[in-house]
Design a protein around this motif. Sequence first.
Motif, mmCIF file in Angstrom:
data_model
loop_
_atom_site.group_PDB
_atom_site.id
_atom_site.type_symbol
_atom_site.label_atom_id
_atom_site.label_comp_id
_atom_site.label_asym_id
_atom_site.label_seq_id
_atom_site.Cartn_x
_atom_site.Cartn_y
_atom_site.Cartn_z
ATOM 1 N N ALA A 1 0.829 -1.202 0.000
ATOM 2 C CA ALA A 1 0.000 0.000 0.000
ATOM 3 C C ALA A 1 0.869 1.260 0.000
ATOM 4 O O ALA A 1 0.597 2.214 -0.728
ATOM 5 N N LEU A 2 1.940 1.254 0.793
ATOM 6 C CA LEU A 2 2.849 2.401 0.829
ATOM 7 C C LEU A 2 3.539 2.597 -0.519
ATOM 8 O O LEU A 2 3.732 3.738 -0.979
ATOM 9 N N ASP A 3 3.925 1.507 -1.138
ATOM 10 C CA ASP A 3 4.572 1.579 -2.442
ATOM 11 C C ASP A 3 3.643 2.244 -3.465
ATOM 12 O O ASP A 3 4.064 3.095 -4.254
ATOM 13 N N ARG A 4 2.376 1.875 -3.426
ATOM 14 C CA ARG A 4 1.424 2.460 -4.378
ATOM 15 C C ARG A 4 1.169 3.933 -4.076
ATOM 16 O O ARG A 4 0.955 4.725 -4.997
ATOM 17 N N ILE A 5 1.180 4.292 -2.802
ATOM 18 C CA ILE A 5 1.024 5.704 -2.443
ATOM 19 C C ILE A 5 2.187 6.512 -2.997
ATOM 20 O O ILE A 5 2.006 7.592 -3.568
ATOM 21 N N ALA A 6 3.405 5.990 -2.822
ATOM 22 C CA ALA A 6 4.586 6.704 -3.307
ATOM 23 C C ALA A 6 4.553 6.863 -4.824
ATOM 24 O O ALA A 6 4.942 7.905 -5.362
ATOM 25 N N LYS A 7 4.067 5.849 -5.519
ATOM 26 C CA LYS A 7 4.037 5.899 -6.979
ATOM 27 C C LYS A 7 2.974 6.845 -7.522
ATOM 28 O O LYS A 7 3.020 7.223 -8.696
ATOM 29 N N LEU A 8 2.018 7.243 -6.683
ATOM 30 C CA LEU A 8 1.037 8.227 -7.125
ATOM 31 C C LEU A 8 1.685 9.581 -7.370
ATOM 32 O O LEU A 8 1.183 10.381 -8.159
ATOM 33 N N ASP A 9 2.780 9.831 -6.648
ATOM 34 C CA ASP A 9 3.543 11.080 -6.808
ATOM 35 C C ASP A 9 2.651 12.302 -6.601
ATOM 36 O O ASP A 9 2.680 13.267 -7.369
ATOM 37 N N GLU A 10 1.839 12.241 -5.521
ATOM 38 C CA GLU A 10 0.979 13.371 -5.184
ATOM 39 C C GLU A 10 1.739 14.350 -4.284
ATOM 40 O O GLU A 10 2.875 14.101 -3.890
ATOM 41 N N GLY A 11 1.095 15.453 -3.930
ATOM 42 C CA GLY A 11 1.699 16.422 -3.032
ATOM 43 C C GLY A 11 1.832 15.876 -1.625
ATOM 44 O O GLY A 11 1.284 14.822 -1.287
ATOM 45 N N ALA A 12 2.541 16.611 -0.784
ATOM 46 C CA ALA A 12 2.823 16.153 0.576
ATOM 47 C C ALA A 12 1.551 15.963 1.382
ATOM 48 O O ALA A 12 1.408 14.970 2.113
ATOM 49 N N THR A 13 0.595 16.880 1.244
ATOM 50 C CA THR A 13 -0.635 16.791 2.036
ATOM 51 C C THR A 13 -1.429 15.537 1.698
ATOM 52 O O THR A 13 -1.863 14.793 2.586
ATOM 53 N N VAL A 14 -1.616 15.285 0.409
ATOM 54 C CA VAL A 14 -2.365 14.098 -0.017
ATOM 55 C C VAL A 14 -1.645 12.832 0.412
ATOM 56 O O VAL A 14 -2.270 11.868 0.889
ATOM 57 N N THR A 15 -0.337 12.815 0.286
ATOM 58 C CA THR A 15 0.441 11.635 0.660
ATOM 59 C C THR A 15 0.308 11.337 2.149
ATOM 60 O O THR A 15 0.104 10.188 2.562
ATOM 61 N N VAL A 16 0.418 12.378 2.977
ATOM 62 C CA VAL A 16 0.278 12.189 4.429
ATOM 63 C C VAL A 16 -1.114 11.667 4.767
ATOM 64 O O VAL A 16 -1.270 10.745 5.575
ATOM 65 N N LEU A 17 -2.139 12.232 4.144
ATOM 66 C CA LEU A 17 -3.508 11.782 4.411
ATOM 67 C C LEU A 17 -3.711 10.325 4.009
ATOM 68 O O LEU A 17 -4.397 9.566 4.708
ATOM 69 N N LEU A 18 -3.118 9.902 2.899
ATOM 70 C CA LEU A 18 -3.242 8.511 2.465
ATOM 71 C C LEU A 18 -2.536 7.568 3.431
ATOM 72 O O LEU A 18 -3.056 6.497 3.769
#
Length: 233
Positions: free
Chosen positions: A150-167
Motif C-alpha cells: 500500500a505504501l509503495d502504491r502511495i509513493a508511486k502516485l507522486d501526489e503532493g505532501a498533504t495528499v500523501t500524508v492523508l493517504l
Amino acid sequence: MGDLIGIFGFALLAMLNPTLLAAVTVMMLLPNTKRLMLGYLLGAYTTSITVGLLIVFSLHDTDSVETAQHSLAPGQDVVLGLLLLAVAYALGGGRTEGLRERRRERKEAKQEDKGPSESWPERMLGRGDARVTYAVGVLLTFPGVAYLTALDRIAKLDEGATVTVLLVLSVALIQQALLEIPLLGYAIAPERTQRGVTEFRDWLSRRGRDVATVGAALLGSLLILRGLIGILG
C-alpha cells in the motif's frame, strides 16, 4: 480511482494481521480491556505512521519498499505454516492429554501452596497497564507485505505532501480497525460493548481450544499455499 481502490484494498489485507488478532483476543480476556486496547492502539499508530511516512518520503527512491516487500521469502511462509499445523495437531490431538493433565495437577498444587498465580497474558500485558501495552503495540506493529505494498502504491502516485500524508494516515487507520471498532463501541455504547466483551470471554473459555486448533490449521494452510505459489511462480 483504481490506484486508490488498490491502496485501500491492501490496507484491508494489512488489517488481517495474526499478531494483532492475537493481541486483541488476549486483551479481551483481561480486566481493563478498554485501557489496554487504547494503549496498544497508540503504540501501533506510533510505529505504523512513522514507518509509513519514512518509507514514502525518504526510502522509496532507493527501492527499499521493493526490497522490504520481498523480505518475507516464500520459504519462510512455508516454514511458519508447517509450525502452525504442528500447533494445531498438538492442540487437537490426544497425545498431549497426559502432559496437560500433569501440568494442571502441578498448577493446582502450586495454587494451593501460594494462592492464585498470574496467567501468562497478564504478565505479558503488564496486568492492565496501558503503558506496557503501548510498548507492546510499538514493538509488534511491524510492516507486513500488504502494508508495504500500500505504501509503495502511495509513493508511486507522486501526489503532493498533504495528499500523501492523508493517504498514509488512512492506511494506518484501516490497518488497526480490529482495535478501533471495539474502542468506538466503548465510546458510543459502553454498557452494551462491555456485555459483548464479557460474553466473548465466556464463550472463549468454553471453546478457546477448538477455535485455536481450527485457526492455527487454517492459517498454516494458507501460509503454506502462499509460500508454494511464491516458490513456483
